[in-house]
Design an enzyme around this catalytic site. Structure first.
Site, PDB file in Angstrom:
ATOM      1  CG  ASN A   1      -0.399  -0.111   2.542  1.00 16.71           C
ATOM      2  OD1 ASN A   1       0.575  -0.824   2.772  1.00 16.71           O
ATOM      3  ND2 ASN A   1      -0.986   0.596   3.495  1.00 16.71           N
ATOM      4  CB  ILE A   2       1.747   3.659  -2.269  1.00 12.40           C
ATOM      5  CG1 ILE A   2       2.644   2.457  -2.595  1.00 12.40           C
ATOM      6  CG2 ILE A   2       2.494   4.989  -2.392  1.00 12.40           C
ATOM      7  CD1 ILE A   2       3.043   2.352  -4.049  1.00 12.40           C
ATOM      8  CD  GLU A   3      -1.588   5.028   4.606  1.00 15.68           C
ATOM      9  OE1 GLU A   3      -2.273   4.121   5.102  1.00 15.68           O
ATOM     10  OE2 GLU A   3      -1.037   5.915   5.300  1.00 15.68           O
TER      11      GLU A   3
ATOM     12  CB  CYS B   1      -5.165  -1.264  -2.015  1.00 18.33           C
ATOM     13  SG  CYS B   1      -6.522  -0.339  -1.266  1.00 18.33           S
TER      14      CYS B   1
ATOM     15  CD  GLU C   1      -5.317  -5.764  -1.409  1.00 22.73           C
ATOM     16  OE1 GLU C   1      -4.653  -4.715  -1.258  1.00 22.73           O
ATOM     17  OE2 GLU C   1      -6.228  -6.092  -0.628  1.00 22.73           O
TER      18      GLU C   1
ATOM     19  CB  CYS D   1     -10.875  -2.225  -0.114  1.00 26.02           C
ATOM     20  SG  CYS D   1     -10.169  -1.611  -1.669  1.00 26.02           S
TER      21      CYS D   1
ATOM     22  CB  CYS E   1      -8.610  -4.439  -3.994  1.00 22.56           C
ATOM     23  SG  CYS E   1      -7.421  -3.126  -3.611  1.00 22.56           S
TER      24      CYS E   1
END
Length: 147
Positions: free
Chosen positions: A46-48, A57, A59, A99, A102
């Protein structure tokens, strides 16, 4: 290769991918490992982003990496996650389920039998099909049919 051994290797690849997660806001680190039909594994984390909406996300990161390299056929994905306090290894306290967005991205490239492994460790994981996690879904064939 034995299915159980392959599943454990895929979970381990997701655990390794989690180490690259960038999650300064939620502090919830997720790793994913996507198994292509040809046996290649694509890792994602994940890369916020401060704007939240621009967050990606793990995935989807794995899928986008694979698709951007020409892959379109996939067998399975493994997902692990946990708070920053959770050890960088495993087991993690909870399962990290994909989620809804995804799940829909998975459906774009995979059929209802696509395997989703959600794990706490290489020994503690659950297996689902995409149909179980996204029942009554629609994919590319549905949008291209004559209505």
């Amino acid at each position: 290769m034995d299915q159980k051994v392959q599943d454990r290797e895929l979970i381990q690849a997701a655990i390794e991918a989690r180490k690259q997660a960038y999650a300064p806001y939620s502090e919830y680190l997720v790793g994913a490992a996507l198994l292509a039909e040809d046996g290649e594994i694509y890792r994602g984390c994940n890369i916020e982003n401060a704007s939240y909406g621009a967050t990606n996300c793990a995935e989807r990161t794995a899928f986008f990496k694979a698709v951007s390299q020409g892959k379109r056929n996939f067998r399975a994905i493994a997902i692990v996650g946990g708070s920053r306090e959770a050890e960088q290894g495993a087991p993690f306290p909870d399962m990290a389920y994909p989620c809804g967005i995804c799940r829909q991205v998975m459906r774009e490239f995979c059929g209802p039998d696509f395997r989703i492994l959600v794990g706490r460790s290489t020994e503690d994981f659950q297996e689902y099909t995409l149909d179980e996690l996204l029942p009554e879904s629609f994919g590319p064939a549905w949008t291209h049919r004559d209505v």
